[in-house]
Write an enzyme that holds these catalytic residues in place. Structure first.
Site, PDB file in Angstrom:
ATOM      1  N   GLN A 142       0.827  -1.224   0.000  1.00 30.26           N
ATOM      2  CA  GLN A 142       0.000   0.000   0.000  1.00 30.26           C
ATOM      3  C   GLN A 142       0.852   1.261   0.000  1.00 30.26           C
ATOM      4  OE1 GLN A 142      -1.577  -1.060   4.124  1.00 30.26           O
ATOM      5  NE2 GLN A 142      -1.523   1.165   4.303  1.00 30.26           N
ATOM      6  N   CYS A 148      -5.327   0.652   3.819  1.00 27.31           N
ATOM      7  CA  CYS A 148      -5.296  -0.765   4.191  1.00 27.31           C
ATOM      8  C   CYS A 148      -6.681  -1.387   4.040  1.00 27.31           C
ATOM      9  CB  CYS A 148      -4.840  -0.898   5.631  1.00 27.31           C
ATOM     10  SG  CYS A 148      -5.854   0.053   6.781  1.00 27.31           S
ATOM     11  N   HIS A 285      -6.013  -0.968  11.670  1.00 29.86           N
ATOM     12  CA  HIS A 285      -5.423  -1.526  10.456  1.00 29.86           C
ATOM     13  C   HIS A 285      -6.301  -2.647   9.911  1.00 29.86           C
ATOM     14  CE1 HIS A 285      -2.372  -2.232   7.547  1.00 29.86           C
ATOM     15  NE2 HIS A 285      -1.918  -3.351   8.061  1.00 29.86           N
ATOM     16  N   ASN A 306      -0.851  -9.265   5.008  1.00 33.06           N
ATOM     17  CA  ASN A 306      -0.737  -7.821   5.189  1.00 33.06           C
ATOM     18  C   ASN A 306      -0.470  -7.162   3.833  1.00 33.06           C
ATOM     19  OD1 ASN A 306      -0.586  -5.334   6.428  1.00 33.06           O
ATOM     20  ND2 ASN A 306       1.137  -5.832   7.765  1.00 33.06           N
TER      21      ASN A 306
END
Ligand SMILES: *[C@@H]1O[C@H](CO)[C@@H](O)[C@H](O)[C@H]1NC(C)=O
Length: 342
Positions: A142, A148, A285, A306
């Site tokens: 990102q 996110c 997040h 992630n």
């Protein structure tokens, strides 16, 4: 005779002291020099350029502090996970969290109750890894954009689309960043996975990464690209909150968007092993649970994708401890999980 011996003692003591002092001075300078060198090598590796000498000096100090923290933590050897000097090593924890984490907890609190189709699922496997089923695209990055939430929603959508159609297609986060103004979604300034699902439903689908590539900054909506629908969803459901068993039932059936508190230094520098915290439950997040399992030493974990590139964590993934004492789950992972429906 006596005096002579005393003299010897004094001389010896003095030599010993000054030798030690010299040694300390030398090793100190060497340490600084090698730290400076390490910073230089790190800068080269990650292509870091600072605007002036002052900035470089400031970043060096932060780098040094972070490296000392990481090495002290690893050397203590009292944690099940290791930290590593990654691309975030010249950022303070505060700078790091403010630029990367963009999940907005239900501030306006328009929580709508959804059904939960996996409520009565009974038999689920002990281990699930959706990567092995080809339902997870490669790790994305990102960069310095707090979107996110878009990466989390896209990964879950990519997963259900693969399970529905048999084809894994990398989908566009930038479309969500540029075009989705549902609820509180604000591109790089943060958003919610559920609002992203709402956008995808109302837009009639989402286009591909290739047709609407990631830029990492807010942009004007490319309506022509957004009109292409490579994947569709019909709805979304929330996993009942604070229930890791319910989350397991969902993750056993498809990749699931989860919100976590990723604000800690140990999360910033996580390298490998089963992450056991410490962390709070202030969700900031968005990531994606793409499986779960049990480590070699018997620790249960969630397998989490992630969006910080492959240098962070286990090739971009983190294993987070599962079935902890708190019902919210580690870092609040069981608090706001949701998934799109086919
Ligand atoms: C689960 O079982 C309960 C009790 O039999 C039933 O009322 C409920 O509708 C079921 N839920 C789903 C999603 O199948």
């Amino acid at each position: 005779m006596v005096a002579n011996i005393q003299f010897h003692h004094i001389t010896l003591a003095l030599i010993f002291c000054s030798a030690l002092l010299a040694f300390q001075v030398t090793s100190r300078t060497l340490q600084d020099a090698s730290m400076y060198e390490r910073h230089e090598q790190w800068m080269a590796r990650y292509g870091k350029v600072y605007k002036d000498l002052q900035e470089r000096e400031k970043r060096f100090k932060i780098f040094e502090e972070n490296v000392n923290y990481i090495e002290a933590s690893n050397n203590a050897g009292d944690k099940a996970y290791k930290l590593g000097i990654n691309q975030f090593a010249d950022l303070t924890n505060e700078e790091f969290t403010s630029s990367r984490n963009g999940f907005k907890s239900h501030m306006s609190s328009s929580i709508e109750r959804t059904t939960f189709k996996y409520a009565n699922v009974t038999a689920v496997p002990n281990t699930v890894d959706w990567r092995q089923k080809g339902a997870v695209t490669p790790i994305k990055n990102q960069q310095q954009c707090g979107c996110c939430w878009a990466f989390s929603a896209v990964a879950a959508t990519e997963g259900i689309n693969k399970l529905k159609s048999g084809t894994l297609i990398s989908l566009s986060e930038q479309e969500l960043v540029d075009c989705d103004t549902k609820g509180i979604d604000q591109g790089c300034e943060g958003g919610l996975m559920d609002d992203a699902f709402k956008f995808i439903i109302q837009n009639g689908g989402l286009t591909t990464e290739a047709k609407y590539p990631y830029k990492g900054v807010d942009g004007k909506c490319n309506t022509k690209a957004a009109a292409n629908h490579a994947a569709t969803i019909t709805g979304y459901e929330d996993v009942p909150a604070n229930n890791e068993q319910a989350l397991k039932n969902a993750v056993a059936n498809q990749p699931v968007s989860v919100a976590i508190d990723a604000s800690g230094s140990d999360f910033q520098f996580y390298k490998s092993g089963v992450f056991t915290g410490s962390c709070g439950t202030e969700l900031d997040h968005g990531v994606t649970a793409v499986g779960y399992g049990v480590s070699d030493d018997g620790t249960k974990y969630w397998l989490v994708k992630n969006s910080w590139g492959t240098e962070w964590g286990e090739e971009g993934y983190i294993r987070m401890q599962r079935d902890v004492d708190a019902s919210e789950g580690l870092c609040g992972i069981a608090m706001q999980a949701s998934y799109p429906t086919a």
